[in-house]
Each structure stands twice: as C-alpha cells, then as structure tokens.
Motif scaffolding. Structure first.
Motif, PDB file in Angstrom:
ATOM      1  N   LEU A 104      38.849 -45.921  46.068  1.00 27.92           N
ATOM      2  CA  LEU A 104      40.018 -44.905  46.446  1.00 27.92           C
ATOM      3  C   LEU A 104      40.836 -45.210  47.621  1.00 27.92           C
ATOM      4  N   ALA A 105      40.120 -45.788  48.724  1.00 29.08           N
ATOM      5  CA  ALA A 105      40.547 -46.079  49.971  1.00 29.08           C
ATOM      6  C   ALA A 105      41.570 -47.344  49.953  1.00 29.08           C
ATOM      7  N   THR A 106      41.074 -48.245  49.168  1.00 26.90           N
ATOM      8  CA  THR A 106      41.579 -49.547  49.130  1.00 26.90           C
ATOM      9  C   THR A 106      42.545 -49.858  47.984  1.00 26.90           C
ATOM     10  N   GLY A 107      42.393 -49.101  47.159  1.00 29.81           N
ATOM     11  CA  GLY A 107      43.144 -49.725  45.757  1.00 29.81           C
ATOM     12  C   GLY A 107      44.710 -49.730  46.031  1.00 29.81           C
ATOM     13  N   PRO A 108      45.237 -50.170  44.964  1.00 33.30           N
ATOM     14  CA  PRO A 108      46.744 -50.047  45.046  1.00 33.30           C
ATOM     15  C   PRO A 108      47.309 -48.867  45.042  1.00 33.30           C
ATOM     16  N   ALA A 109      48.304 -48.655  45.753  1.00 33.34           N
ATOM     17  CA  ALA A 109      49.040 -47.270  45.844  1.00 33.34           C
ATOM     18  C   ALA A 109      49.292 -46.628  44.553  1.00 33.34           C
ATOM     19  N   THR A 110      49.969 -47.475  43.696  1.00 31.37           N
ATOM     20  CA  THR A 110      50.287 -47.089  42.193  1.00 31.37           C
ATOM     21  C   THR A 110      49.103 -46.504  41.532  1.00 31.37           C
ATOM     22  N   ARG A 111      47.883 -46.934  42.019  1.00 28.58           N
ATOM     23  CA  ARG A 111      46.633 -46.507  41.276  1.00 28.58           C
ATOM     24  C   ARG A 111      46.213 -45.180  41.974  1.00 28.58           C
ATOM     25  N   THR A 112      46.174 -45.249  43.203  1.00 30.84           N
ATOM     26  CA  THR A 112      45.450 -44.189  43.996  1.00 30.84           C
ATOM     27  C   THR A 112      46.300 -42.978  44.646  1.00 30.84           C
ATOM     28  N   ARG A 113      47.604 -43.226  44.620  1.00 29.03           N
ATOM     29  CA  ARG A 113      48.430 -42.342  45.540  1.00 29.03           C
ATOM     30  C   ARG A 113      48.348 -40.805  44.794  1.00 29.03           C
ATOM     31  N   PHE A 114      48.201 -40.493  43.749  1.00 26.91           N
ATOM     32  CA  PHE A 114      48.253 -39.295  43.122  1.00 26.91           C
ATOM     33  C   PHE A 114      46.972 -38.776  43.674  1.00 26.91           C
ATOM     34  N   LEU A 115      45.887 -39.473  43.405  1.00 21.68           N
ATOM     35  CA  LEU A 115      44.396 -38.799  43.630  1.00 21.68           C
ATOM     36  C   LEU A 115      44.276 -38.441  45.134  1.00 21.68           C
ATOM     37  N   THR A 116      44.920 -39.491  45.921  1.00 24.75           N
ATOM     38  CA  THR A 116      44.747 -39.258  47.466  1.00 24.75           C
ATOM     39  C   THR A 116      45.731 -38.028  47.993  1.00 24.75           C
ATOM     40  N   ASP A 117      46.803 -37.804  47.424  1.00 23.45           N
ATOM     41  CA  ASP A 117      47.843 -36.717  47.540  1.00 23.45           C
ATOM     42  C   ASP A 117      47.029 -35.542  47.397  1.00 23.45           C
ATOM     43  N   GLN A 118      46.284 -35.255  46.097  1.00 20.08           N
ATOM     44  CA  GLN A 118      45.778 -34.166  45.558  1.00 20.08           C
ATOM     45  C   GLN A 118      44.674 -33.954  46.423  1.00 20.08           C
TER      46      GLN A 118
END
Length: 462
Positions: A104-118
C-alpha cells in the motif's frame, strides 16, 4: 504518495464536560468519542505508510552497498524481506499484514491512491484497505479503485459498514470486474491448505484442518454417519462427541472399524510426542504445568496420564539444576547426529530468532559460530527459522552467542538489539503456585445458631 499524513494537525479527542450528560445525550457523547478515536487510528495508520516507503528505499541502498562488497552474501535476501522482518520483529505484526502495508505504501498511485485517501480521511481501516489490496492482486491497476469504491461505499441506512457486508461487496465487485479473479482466488485459497493445533488451558485442544471443500464435507459426512450408527447401537455419547472421537481416532489409528462400532474409540494414545515432565511432577509431588514442545502446555494430571499410557516410552533430558539448560553432546564433523538434532530442538523449543515462535522441529539447525571455527555441539547449535538463518548467514543481521549463558544477542540492520535465551526446562516447576490441599471429605458442621425467643403475635387489626 501526495497524501497529507501530518499527525500533529489532528485535533485531540474530546474530553468529558464538567457536568456529565445523562440519557440520550450521554450515549451520543460517548459514541462520538468512539467514532473520533476510530478515525484517528485510521489516520495514524496512514501516517506510517511513508515511513514504510522510506524504509524500503533505505534497505535497497544498504543491500546494494553490501552486494558491492560481498556479491554472493546478500544476493538471495530482498529489500522487501528485510523491511518486513524488521517491522514484524519490532511490532509483533504478522508478516502478511506488514507485506500488504508495504504494498500500500509503495504501489502505483493508480492502484493505491483511493485507499490511502480513505485512510487519511479516517473513513476506513488499515485492515480493510489491505484486504481490498489483497483481493485485487490479480487485477489491472485501473480496476482497483472501482472495486474499492464499491466495497467501501457508505451504507444506505447510515449504519457502519459491517464486516459481512464489506466482504460480500468485495467478492461481488471483484467478480464483476474480472471473472478470472474467481479462479485466481481459488488458486490463492489452496495455498492456505494445512492443519494446526491449538491447546487450551482447560485440557482440550482444537485441530483446525483447511482442505478442499469436497474432502472436508466428505470427512464430516462419514463421521456423522458413523456417529449416528453408534448412537443407534446404544452409545451414550452425544453426536458431537462421537464425531470428534471418530475423526481423532481415525487420524491416530486409521479407520476405527468397518462396522462403525468404534472398538478402539476413546482409548488414550501412547505418548509418541515429546512431553516435558519434571520428575517431581511425574511422581505426583507437585502439579507444575507440562509442555508439549511446539504445541503448548497441558495440566500435570494430563501429562501423567500420557506418560503412563500403554506403549508410552520415557526418554530423559539431563539438565543443569541451577540454570535449567540441557547438558551437551559432541560430534566431530559438520552435520549433527539425529540424536543431537532432537536434543537441540528440545533445548530451544522454538526458533532462537527474536520474536519468532516457530517450533524448533520446523527450523534449520545453525552453527552459531560457523563451522569449522565453531564445533558441532549443542553449545554451538541453535534452531533458527529459515528467514532468521538466512539473514544471519548473509551478514545482514548479526548474532553472537554467549558461551556461558547460551544467550544469543541479535543486532538488526536497523540497529535494534534483541537477546534470546535457551528454554529453561525447570521454569514451570520453579514458579508453580503452592499445591492446594484437598478439601476435607468430612468437614465440621457449622455451629448451631442460638435459639431465639418466640415473638409475640401481632395484635388483631381491631
């Protein structure tokens, strides 16, 4: 990642007012406090993600530098493994959970952005973000956000998103995006096939078996049919007990009988595993708990029943009465003997790596001082989980064994220091509480109450 995770900007939790509220207002205030705490926990978890990303970058640089100096030493150990090992050792979190957090910390932004925003908004938890990430492993990056939005959407009735509803939504969303994901999930599930036991302090244990659904249901159907046949034949045990006895006895002795009469059912098995019983406990002089290495602890009464069961055999492990450490054997050459392997496994009990509790029987046996500089003796051998063996052998973590106390001092790549010790086989006997005296079978009767003088009758109501 472009996510603001400044913890210092968070407002503190509300404090109770001087005059406590009552009724609905009190319930509302306490509920609001709990909701606020849950949001803060999510935001704090989000704040750890950049730290994980920086740890990975540092590990990459450190291992690259080590490879330049000793090309063969660190070739097999990855930066990801190093970060996961450091974090799990320091925090006690599981390696799977830490690995998902690292993704989650290092994955592509297209893959993780929504989850980290939540997470940063405090509207979901770290465990659910990781669960979404794990469930979408085989999906393209552009599909992950769609699945996450569907799984984490607010409920129509305004209630919190329950675990059941979240997982139903997640499975449905993954299938809707890619039918191939169902097959991928089935393949991933097969990696969980296995069996393990959990010993309980009430004298029972639980055997958990995960296997193909058809095998598990067939085994239960067969156990149920045999249990019902035994009940029909007059067996007084409950169906639940009969099913459990059928499955346990079949695993121990093979099929208990073609006529389903369970001729050997309930017979205590011979003690074919290590049972660590102090001699004073074996003789009934005390009731110290006894250990089944790699499984857990059993009551003294159960241990005595095991060691006196038919066909059980006794083996002795000589220990120093002052330290509780096992005494040594010796062998020339690199490979230890079978007796020495069993001896060291019994001495260590579990992996000697910090924070690791993998049973010693499932670990590698490692020369603490590399052979031939170090001898092949129990005083220079210890059980190490393959990961701890590799990280030490490749010089990424350093381990030093004290020849006097047998303590192993570890220093990790992060500079953390941990000290592990050999098992003290007499610990349970040393710290056993005083034996409770048996109750008096003929207690004195309680003293008789003194007679009371009769009370005069109430006068009639006239």
């Amino acid at each position: 990642m472009g996510v603001d995770t400044t913890v210092g900007a968070m407002s503190p939790l509300p404090t109770p007012a001087d005059e406590p509220a009552t009724g609905a207002a009190a319930l509302h205030a306490e509920l609001a406090l709990i909701e606020r705490a849950e949001r803060l926990k999510a935001r704090l978890d989000a704040a750890t993600l950049p730290a994980l990303a920086r740890m990975l970058a540092t590990a990459q640089a450190e291992l690259a530098a080590m490879r330049r100096d000793t090309p063969r030493a660190t070739a097999a150990f990855t930066p990801r493994e190093l970060v996961v090992l450091e974090v799990t050792t320091a925090t006690g979190l599981g390696p799977t959970e830490v690995g998902l957090r690292l993704d989650l910390a290092t994955g592509p932004a297209t893959r993780t952005r929504f989850l980290t925003d939540q997470l940063t908004a405090g509207t979901t938890t770290m465990s659910r973000a990781c669960e979404v990430l794990e469930a979408t492993t085989g999906l393209p990056d552009e599909d992950v956000e769609a699945v996450a939005r569907a799984a984490l959407a607010p409920t129509r009735d305004g209630a919190g998103l329950s675990v059941t509803l979240f997982r139903q939504r997640l499975r449905r969303a993954v299938l809707a995006v890619d039918a191939e994901a169902a097959a991928a999930r089935r393949r991933a599930a097969r990696a969980r096939i296995g069996a393990y036991t959990t010993l309980h302090d009430d004298g029972t244990a639980t055997l958990t078996v995960t296997n193909d659904a058809d095998k598990i249901t067939a085994a239960m159907d067969r156990a149920d049919a045999a249990a019902r046949a035994a009940r029909a034949a007059g067996d007084p045990r409950t169906l639940q007990r009969l099913r459990a006895d059928y499955l346990s006895d079949t695993a121990i002795w093979g099929h208990p009988g073609p006529d389903s009469s369970f001729p050997t059912l309930g017979r205590r098995p011979a003690a074919t595993v290590w049972v660590v019983v102090p001699i004073t406990t074996a003789l009934g002089l005390d009731d110290s708990p006894c250990e089944l290495p790699g499984h857990g602890w059993v009551a003294a009464e159960q241990a005595r029943a095991l060691i006196t069961a038919e066909d059980s055999t006794w083996k002795t492990l000589l220990v120093d009465v002052d330290t509780g450490h096992a005494l040594g054997l010796h062998r020339t050459g690199y490979r230890p003997s079978a007796e020495m392997i069993a001896h060291v496994q019994a001495v260590d009990g579990t992996c000697r790596g910090p924070g690791c509790h993998l049973p010693a029987a499932r670990c590698d046996l490692d020369h603490d001082t590399p052979w031939p500089a170090g001898p092949t003796t129990p005083s220079n051998l210890s059980a190490k989980h393959r990961t701890h063996h590799r990280v030490k052998t490749q010089g990424i973590w350093h381990a030093h064994r004290d020849p006097t106390t047998a303590a192993i001092t570890w220093r990790t790549a992060a500079g953390r220091r941990y000290v592990t010790h050999p098992k003290d086989w007499l610990e349970a006997a040393r710290h056993a509480p005083p034996r409770r005296p048996p109750p008096d079978p003929h207690p004195d009767p309680p003293p008789a109450k003194p007679p009371t003088s009769p009370q005069p009758h109430d006068p009639p109501p006239f």
